[in-house]
Motif scaffolding. Structure first.
Motif, short mmCIF file in Angstrom:
data_model
loop_
_atom_site.label_atom_id
_atom_site.label_comp_id
_atom_site.label_asym_id
_atom_site.label_seq_id
_atom_site.Cartn_x
_atom_site.Cartn_y
_atom_site.Cartn_z
N ASN A 6 0.81 -1.23 0.00
CA ASN A 6 0.00 0.00 0.00
C ASN A 6 0.84 1.28 0.00
N ILE A 7 2.05 1.18 -0.52
CA ILE A 7 2.94 2.32 -0.68
C ILE A 7 3.89 1.97 -1.83
N THR A 8 4.14 2.92 -2.71
CA THR A 8 5.04 2.63 -3.81
C THR A 8 6.46 2.51 -3.29
N HIS A 9 7.17 1.56 -3.83
CA HIS A 9 8.55 1.32 -3.43
C HIS A 9 9.49 2.21 -4.25
N THR A 10 10.65 2.47 -3.73
CA THR A 10 11.73 3.26 -4.35
C THR A 10 11.37 4.72 -4.60
N GLU A 11 10.28 5.19 -3.99
CA GLU A 11 9.89 6.59 -4.08
C GLU A 11 9.93 7.21 -2.69
N VAL A 12 10.19 8.50 -2.63
CA VAL A 12 10.19 9.22 -1.36
C VAL A 12 8.76 9.64 -1.02
N HIS A 13 8.37 9.47 0.24
CA HIS A 13 7.02 9.79 0.68
C HIS A 13 7.05 10.61 1.96
N GLN A 14 6.03 11.42 2.17
CA GLN A 14 5.72 12.03 3.46
C GLN A 14 4.62 11.15 4.05
N LEU A 15 4.92 10.48 5.17
CA LEU A 15 3.95 9.54 5.72
C LEU A 15 2.59 10.18 6.00
N ALA A 16 2.58 11.39 6.51
CA ALA A 16 1.30 12.05 6.82
C ALA A 16 0.44 12.25 5.58
N GLY A 17 1.06 12.32 4.41
CA GLY A 17 0.31 12.50 3.17
C GLY A 17 -0.27 11.22 2.61
N LEU A 18 0.04 10.08 3.23
CA LEU A 18 -0.44 8.79 2.72
C LEU A 18 -1.78 8.35 3.31
N VAL A 19 -2.30 9.15 4.24
CA VAL A 19 -3.60 8.85 4.82
C VAL A 19 -4.33 10.19 5.01
N GLU A 20 -5.58 10.25 4.60
CA GLU A 20 -6.34 11.49 4.65
C GLU A 20 -7.38 11.46 5.77
N TYR A 21 -7.67 12.62 6.31
CA TYR A 21 -8.72 12.74 7.32
C TYR A 21 -10.08 12.49 6.68
N GLY A 22 -10.98 11.91 7.46
CA GLY A 22 -12.37 11.75 7.05
C GLY A 22 -13.26 12.29 8.14
#
Length: 113
Positions: A6-22
């Protein structure tokens, strides 16, 4: 076979941006789940929470955005962006969102003997 999902590999991510508020929700995104290791991102709307429970392993929460009120046994702490707290195995714990917050939950346990 990839253990982290559930996350692309070999790419840089901001963890907080991978889940949104509902609105009125707890939103989660599992990154890995094995019998002894779990990594899950959560976004809690204000007023939401997780009721008191215990787990057979240690859990560590890192707050990615906002702050959470976490009760561990008889102790209540407020954990803010960038901070972590460990909830030891078999100790009742729960949390409440006084404001919206996002967290990464790490769970580890030992194999049963």
């Amino acid at each position: 076979m990839s253990l982290i999902k559930n996350i692309t590999h070999t790419e840089v991510h901001q963890l907080a941006g991978l889940v949104e508020y509902g609105e009125g929700k707890v939103v989660s995104r599992t990154l890995t789940q094995t019998p002894h290791v779990g990594l899950t991102l959560f976004a809690f709307d204000a007023g939401e929470g997780i009721s008191t429970h215990s787990a057979p392993g240690d859990a560590m929460v890192q707050i990615l955005d906002g702050s959470a009120e976490i009760t561990i046994g008889e102790t209540t702490v407020v954990v803010k962006t960038g901070e972590v707290v460990v909830m030891p195995a078999d100790i009742p714990h729960g949390l409440k969102a006084k404001e919206r917050f996002k967290m990464l939950l790490f769970f580890v346990s030992s194999p049963k003997k």
